[in-house]
Motif scaffolding. Structure first.
Motif, mmCIF file in Angstrom:
data_model
loop_
_atom_site.group_PDB
_atom_site.id
_atom_site.type_symbol
_atom_site.label_atom_id
_atom_site.label_comp_id
_atom_site.label_asym_id
_atom_site.label_seq_id
_atom_site.Cartn_x
_atom_site.Cartn_y
_atom_site.Cartn_z
ATOM 1 N N ALA A 246 2.673 8.798 16.931
ATOM 2 C CA ALA A 246 2.615 10.085 17.611
ATOM 3 C C ALA A 246 1.713 10.058 18.831
ATOM 4 O O ALA A 246 1.877 10.865 19.745
ATOM 5 C CB ALA A 246 2.152 11.172 16.641
ATOM 6 N N ASN A 316 1.731 12.932 11.504
ATOM 7 C CA ASN A 316 0.719 12.223 12.276
ATOM 8 C C ASN A 316 -0.515 12.024 11.391
ATOM 9 O O ASN A 316 -1.078 12.999 10.895
ATOM 10 C CB ASN A 316 0.354 13.040 13.520
ATOM 11 N N ASN A 334 1.880 15.096 18.106
ATOM 12 C CA ASN A 334 0.761 14.778 18.982
ATOM 13 C C ASN A 334 0.348 15.994 19.801
ATOM 14 O O ASN A 334 -0.628 15.945 20.534
ATOM 15 C CB ASN A 334 1.142 13.629 19.931
#
Length: 487
Positions: A246, A316, A334
């Motif tokens: 990510a 993530n 992200n």
């Protein structure tokens, strides 16, 4: 999140916190709001594909295997839950977490909290699908396979900063993702005259990655395991095997991937439009507690959309902060995103007359938006659609009977037209990168702060940001897909 309210986490129980503080993990855990969301998030932490772990029991068994526990499959969910809680260091309260040998939402959330911290610490053994015997060697041990094709092509594109990728009809990958990868990593490879599957095989060979006829299917389509083989080879060539995927996603690439996942799973199904009765019943059956709301399309998009995103992308391990005050933004990889819905048009069912609505979308608490934007940027994914009015009042009568009581009178004294159905037209992603971009959005008229009326108790409501879509499309848009249903 739906335009009518910010998301809170009242089920974030202190009793469910791990007994020991996780060093270096300062961000909050956000509990799931439904059992469906909770089980999806548990199973995704184990690294297996969603299709192989449907249901609460399968998710718990996947977590058992990821922790390496010796608990018989025939044991009840209550016994399994207690063993998992002990292994995760989570306080287990049978009176709160178990109901007749099944786990309550609080119980699954307790395990989800412990599993989330374990995942972030690397303490879960990933139950990765077997791609081929070649991947069993130590050289590939760090690879984390994508769990969906849109995740795979997005990660491949991100490796070489090749721009956003999305899937075509039938979830078919575009050849461009391979063309771009080959041009960056294998510049000497002659791509002329190669079909998509031939190019995939050539790239896999050039990257010393395994390739097999099992990686392709009819119609020049590459299966998920084939895309994962190419992804693994590319990550190893770049020295990024086992890295946090990510971290390489830009807002544009991530926004395009999220938009495409929602478009594929929610806007291209066989329904020509969302039937209000069916979607309200879904909200009830999933335990959302929002089935009595008039703005059911927004709540359905929020809850169903979160399930889609949570089951399409591997979490993530270094999560973004999503909670600011009482506001919890819906999703992050992200970057942080919130889901919104907007009625762009209204249709009369008797004569099919379509009336355009204003283009203003209600966002979230202004202070929460400012804080998130200032810290890390913030995105909004907006579903626009056409509402089909309840022209004869039959839908209102059904909904009142469904709720068991008539609707409360509007504070304005005017009765709003009910939405008996909703036709999705498009899903779009908007990104506000920093405070300067937020201020520019305000100056351009794309964003504005709007005071909210008082609650029925007389208590004040915090101001909220609103977004006007027409100017926002010019300065904030990063991705969009138009639904075939609206064509």
């Amino acid at each position: 999140m739906n335009q009518s309210a910010d998301r809170h986490d009242p089920r974030d129980l202190e009793q469910s916190k791990p007994r020991t503080r996780r060093v270096g993990l300062e961000r909050e855990f956000v509990p799931a709001e439904t059992l469906s969301e909770a089980t999806i998030r548990v199973r995704m932490l184990t690294g297996v594909t969603p299709e192989s772990t449907r249901g609460e029991k399968r998710a718990l068994l996947a977590l058992r295997d990821a922790l390496g526990l010796d608990v018989a499959t025939v044991e009840t969910n209550a016994v399994l839950g207690s063993a998992l809680a002990d292994a995760l260091g989570v306080t287990w309260l049978p009176a709160m977490h178990v109901d007749a040998n099944r786990l309550t939402l609080a119980g699954v959330n307790a395990l989800l909290r412990g599993a989330t911290f374990a995942y972030q610490e690397g303490a879960l053994r990933a139950l990765q699908p077997k791609l081929s015997d070649h991947f069993a060697t130590p050289a590939w041990s760090g690879f984390q396979p994508a769990v969906s094709k849109i995740e795979a092509v997005t990660r491949i594109a991100a490796l070489t900063n090749s721009g956003p990728e999305w899937l075509g009809p039938g979830s078919k990958e575009h050849k461009s993702v391979l063309v771009n990868l080959g041009a960056h990593l294998l510049p000497a490879l002659d791509q002329n005259g190669l079909s998509k599957t031939q190019l995939a095989a050539a790239i896999a060979h050039g990257l010393d990655a395994p390739w097999s006829d099992d990686f392709i299917s009819t119609g020049e389509t590459i299966r998920l395991n084939g895309l994962n083989a190419i992804l693994a080879g590319a990550e190893r060539r770049l020295g990024r095997l086992g890295s946090s995927y990510a971290a390489g996603l830009t807002p544009e690439g991530e926004g395009a991937a999220l938009v495409d996942a929602l478009w594929q799973k929610m806007l291209t199904d066989k329904e020509e439009r969302w039937d209000g009765r069916k979607k309200i019943e879904w909200l009830r059956d999933e335990g959302t507690r929002q089935e009595n709301q008039m703005e059911w399309p927004g709540f359905y998009f929020e809850y169903r959309g979160r399930d889609v995103l949570n089951s399409t992308f591997r979490p993530n391990p270094h999560p973004m902060r999503v909670k600011y005050g009482h506001t919890v933004f819906d999703y992050s990889l992200n970057h942080v995103w919130d889901l919104k819905s907007h009625t762009a048009e209204r249709q009369r069912p008797d004569d099919a007359t379509v009336v355009q609505c204003d283009d203003e979308v209600q966002l979230n608490d202004a202070s929460a938006v400012r804080a998130c934007v200032d810290e890390q940027g913030l995105g909004f994914i907006v579903l626009t659609g056409r509402a089909v009015n309840d022209q004869d009042g039959e839908f209102k009568r059904w909904h009142d009977e469904f709720k068991g009581k008539p609707s409360k009178p509007s504070l304005s004294g005017k009765s709003r037209a009910r939405k008996a159905a909703f036709l999705p037209l498009a899903v779009e992603a908007y990104w506000i990168s920093n405070t300067s971009a937020l201020n520019a959005g305000v100056l351009s008229g794309a964003l504005k702060v709007v005071p909210q009326g008082r609650q029925s108790s007389g208590a004040p409501r915090p101001d909220k940001f609103h977004m006007r879509l027409e100017p926002a499309r010019r300065i904030l848009s990063v991705a969009s897909r138009a639904s075939r249903l609206g064509s």
